[in-house]
Design an enzyme around this catalytic site. Sequence first.
Site, PDB file in Angstrom:
ATOM      1  N   GLU A 443      -0.670   6.547   4.513  1.00  0.00           N
ATOM      2  CA  GLU A 443      -1.843   6.795   5.465  1.00  0.00           C
ATOM      3  C   GLU A 443      -2.873   6.890   5.105  1.00  0.00           C
ATOM      4  OE1 GLU A 443      -2.135   6.203   8.348  1.00  0.00           O
ATOM      5  OE2 GLU A 443       0.148   5.700   8.450  1.00  0.00           O
TER       6      GLU A 443
HETATM    7  C1  LIG Z   1       7.891   5.820   1.481  1.00  0.00           C
HETATM    8  C2  LIG Z   1       6.445   4.900   2.127  1.00  0.00           C
HETATM    9  C3  LIG Z   1       6.395   4.782   3.438  1.00  0.00           C
HETATM   10  C4  LIG Z   1       5.277   3.900   3.598  1.00  0.00           C
HETATM   11  N1  LIG Z   1       5.081   3.610   5.161  1.00  0.00           N
HETATM   12  C5  LIG Z   1       4.250   2.683   5.433  1.00  0.00           C
HETATM   13  C6  LIG Z   1       4.066   1.867   6.989  1.00  0.00           C
HETATM   14  O1  LIG Z   1       5.035   2.420   7.779  1.00  0.00           O
HETATM   15  N2  LIG Z   1       3.220   0.981   7.181  1.00  0.00           N
HETATM   16  C7  LIG Z   1       2.502   0.560   6.113  1.00  0.00           C
HETATM   17  O2  LIG Z   1       1.840  -0.352   6.526  1.00  0.00           O
HETATM   18  N3  LIG Z   1       2.508   1.073   4.846  1.00  0.00           N
HETATM   19  C8  LIG Z   1       3.035   2.033   4.614  1.00  0.00           C
HETATM   20  N4  LIG Z   1       3.197   2.316   3.208  1.00  0.00           N
HETATM   21  C9  LIG Z   1       2.164   2.106   2.264  1.00  0.00           C
HETATM   22  C10 LIG Z   1       1.466   3.218   2.000  1.00  0.00           C
HETATM   23  O3  LIG Z   1       0.414   3.420   3.260  1.00  0.00           O
HETATM   24  C11 LIG Z   1       0.615   2.502   0.660  1.00  0.00           C
HETATM   25  O4  LIG Z   1       1.185   2.553  -0.431  1.00  0.00           O
HETATM   26  C12 LIG Z   1      -0.621   3.483   0.449  1.00  0.00           C
HETATM   27  O5  LIG Z   1      -1.710   3.196   1.542  1.00  0.00           O
HETATM   28  C13 LIG Z   1      -1.351   3.003  -1.014  1.00  0.00           C
HETATM   29  O6  LIG Z   1      -1.394   1.482  -1.082  1.00  0.00           O
HETATM   30  P1  LIG Z   1      -0.751   0.879  -2.481  1.00  0.00           P
HETATM   31  O7  LIG Z   1       0.557   1.529  -2.451  1.00  0.00           O
HETATM   32  O8  LIG Z   1      -1.146  -0.640  -2.319  1.00  0.00           O
HETATM   33  O9  LIG Z   1      -1.879   1.461  -3.598  1.00  0.00           O
HETATM   34  P2  LIG Z   1      -3.056   0.932  -3.994  1.00  0.00           P
HETATM   35  O10 LIG Z   1      -4.004   0.503  -2.990  1.00  0.00           O
HETATM   36  O11 LIG Z   1      -2.772  -0.013  -5.180  1.00  0.00           O
HETATM   37  O12 LIG Z   1      -3.807   2.203  -5.036  1.00  0.00           O
HETATM   38  C14 LIG Z   1      -3.366   2.737  -6.145  1.00  0.00           C
HETATM   39  C15 LIG Z   1      -4.164   3.974  -6.532  1.00  0.00           C
HETATM   40  O13 LIG Z   1      -5.649   3.431  -6.669  1.00  0.00           O
HETATM   41  C16 LIG Z   1      -6.361   4.330  -5.915  1.00  0.00           C
HETATM   42  N5  LIG Z   1      -7.470   3.338  -5.145  1.00  0.00           N
HETATM   43  C17 LIG Z   1      -7.433   2.534  -4.630  1.00  0.00           C
HETATM   44  N6  LIG Z   1      -8.699   2.066  -4.152  1.00  0.00           N
HETATM   45  C18 LIG Z   1      -9.552   3.039  -4.582  1.00  0.00           C
HETATM   46  C19 LIG Z   1     -10.940   3.483  -4.372  1.00  0.00           C
HETATM   47  N7  LIG Z   1     -11.737   2.690  -3.644  1.00  0.00           N
HETATM   48  N8  LIG Z   1     -11.442   4.625  -4.909  1.00  0.00           N
HETATM   49  C20 LIG Z   1     -10.531   5.376  -5.668  1.00  0.00           C
HETATM   50  N9  LIG Z   1      -9.129   5.225  -5.744  1.00  0.00           N
HETATM   51  C21 LIG Z   1      -8.652   4.120  -5.424  1.00  0.00           C
HETATM   52  C22 LIG Z   1      -5.470   4.947  -4.664  1.00  0.00           C
HETATM   53  O14 LIG Z   1      -5.965   6.397  -4.281  1.00  0.00           O
HETATM   54  C23 LIG Z   1      -4.056   4.919  -5.660  1.00  0.00           C
HETATM   55  O15 LIG Z   1      -4.151   6.308  -6.343  1.00  0.00           O
HETATM   56  C24 LIG Z   1       4.293   3.504   2.859  1.00  0.00           C
HETATM   57  C25 LIG Z   1       4.603   3.714   1.685  1.00  0.00           C
HETATM   58  C26 LIG Z   1       5.621   4.446   1.236  1.00  0.00           C
HETATM   59  C27 LIG Z   1       5.714   4.754  -0.396  1.00  0.00           C
END
Ligand SMILES: Cc1cc2nc3c(=O)[nH]c(=O)nc-3n(C[C@H](O)[C@H](O)[C@H](O)COP(=O)(O)OP(=O)(O)OC[C@H]3O[C@@H](n4cnc5c(N)ncnc54)[C@H](O)[C@@H]3O)c2cc1C
Length: 598
Positions: A443
């Site tokens: 989220e």
């Molecule tokens: C168990 C689980 C359930 C989930 N359920 C859903 C779901 O139902 N629907 C759905 O659509 N998604 C879902 N997700 C996805 C989840 O919302 C994303 O994993 C999350 O938003 C982070 O995206 P990412 O994993 O691509 O990380 P990334 O976006 O690649 O981020 C990696 C790191 O970089 C940091 N970062 C990125 N951009 C910035 C910035 N501008 N400034 C500072 N730091 C930054 C982040 O904070 C993080 O620490 C789920 C994930 C999991 C693991």
Amino acid sequence: MPTYNPPLRDMQFVMHELLNVVDDFKQIPQHADIDVDTINAVLEEGGKFAAEVTFPLNISGDSEGCTIDQTTHAVTTPKGFKEAYEKYVEGGWAALGCDPAFGGQGLPLVVNQMFYEMLNSANQSWTMYPGLTHGAYASLHTHGTEEQKQTYLHKMTSGEWTGSMCLTEPHCGTDLGLMRTKAEPQADGTYKITGNKIFISAGEHDMAANIIHLVLARLPDAPPGIKGISLFVVPKFLVNKDGSLGARNGIYCGGLEHKMGIKASATCQMVLEGAVGTMVGQPNKGMQGMFVMMNAARLGVGNQSLGLTEVAYQNAVVYAKDRIQMRSLSGPKAKDLPADPIIVHPDVRKMLLTARAYAEGGRALTSYCSMLLEKEHNHPDEKVRKDAGEMLAMLTPIVKAFLTDNAWTATSACQQVFGGHGYIKEWGMEQFVRDARINMIYEGTNTIQSLDLLGRKILGNNGATLRKFGKLVGKLVEEEGVNEKMAEFITPIAILGEQMTKFTTEIGFKGFQNPDEVGAAAVDYLRVAGHLVFGYFWARMAQVALREIAAGNTDQFYLAKLQTARFYFAKLFPETATLMRTARAGAKVLMDTDAVFA
Ligand SMILES: Cc1cc2nc3c(=O)[nH]c(=O)nc-3n(C[C@H](O)[C@H](O)[C@H](O)COP(=O)(O)OP(=O)(O)OC[C@H]3O[C@@H](n4cnc5c(N)ncnc54)[C@H](O)[C@@H]3O)c2cc1C
């Protein structure tokens, strides 16, 4: 084995003694007749459902997890999940806070939120399935066409169909502007959607007859980035004109993720192959519709962490009273035993009180936010609706990030109370810690929440909403400033309230010259803001408790509230000083580090 007792007394305190919700409901036509007894009775039954139906499935669900049949793409949830869901639907629990126009019971949102807190304490994984439905319901209810509402909302209200939110793709999570899933317009007004989504909670399962996916995708002529994203409703089974289920749609689960926690929640890789959907809202304005769902979900995630903090606390207290180790530093307390119960040790108490202060502060804040949401949507006065919406927008990232960070600290502290036994599966404590970890990530990660708070919600409107919250603090300070008994609660928030103005202006000014300054300060800033908000609610809770005690009420509940408030202000709130200092340390020490990462 862990136990769970629904915290009904504290819920009643928050609703009826702290927030006086029934007074507010008198101003809201659809709730004008609701009374204290009805609210309490619903929550009592809700607590029974959580404790008796879903809590017993928490550990077994974690051990068993979900499974997928790679040939049929069918996902099976752990033993008992489906039957528990049937009971949830039969009991009418899905409809609790939903619109009566679609078969809902129309009860106030705060009642649903408290019911969900109990479900989350009992079994966060199970609760994900109905929980996501509420977000999808809210999005369709706000932005759907009449036809979409009639097609989907009745069955989502009854719980016969569940919902999911499909945003994330393998190459994009935080930055949804990078999204690639395509939506091709068809002659009949529908769209054929093709792409890959990952990490989709409740994307596939065996608990409901249909799953209503809300999917973000791009039209062929969409501008690049976040301004070119549209929202679609894509059912697992197409729905015939008469409401019956039609053909299987081209959206299926290609695989399940293996994860650290919430193992019984199906986290699905979803494949869309020309899946038929209809657009929700306007072309390229999909984020508007999705934000309704995301905001609901962000409050929901804070509520998940509140639930875990509460259940971890309850079990740690029982253990600390029972487990005997060593003697108290100030002399034996249980002289008839070979050692004292560990609750005599100051640091054990600190761990327990940390969890309790975070749980009760969190309950006050989430309930206040539910009331804001209620006013934003249903209050007859436009100004009240607008003010409530603005305040809620500012508090939402705090609920999401502050409560989930706190739960990570609290569940870990409660695990620590168990010593080595906390690391052993059968006690259930390590599961609470594992389950709590995801809440800081999904989220929108907590870093993203902090940027949203500081960048958009505070600096974005020159601190106007923060000043409004400051006025609430100021009013309390004025009311109680001369009451010596309240000084230990009022003085810290009065000082922090004043410091906050200067602190915010300073970061805003530095950020104007170098935007990395905002990024460097945001996480610390959110925690400081979180404590200002918690401090305000803890001071108000202490105010109620003192009033009751002064009136001769001997119920231990009030003394416990007062003692927890004292602990909170003495031991947790003061971290604001360090946080302001580290925030002020600025961006240079972070960004001038190329040699470190070379
Ligand atoms: C168990 C689980 C359930 C989930 N359920 C859903 C779901 O139902 N629907 C759905 O659509 N998604 C879902 N997700 C996805 C989840 O919302 C994303 O994993 C999350 O938003 C982070 O995206 P990412 O994993 O691509 O990380 P990334 O976006 O690649 O981020 C990696 C790191 O970089 C940091 N970062 C990125 N951009 C910035 C910035 N501008 N400034 C500072 N730091 C930054 C982040 O904070 C993080 O620490 C789920 C994930 C999991 C693991």
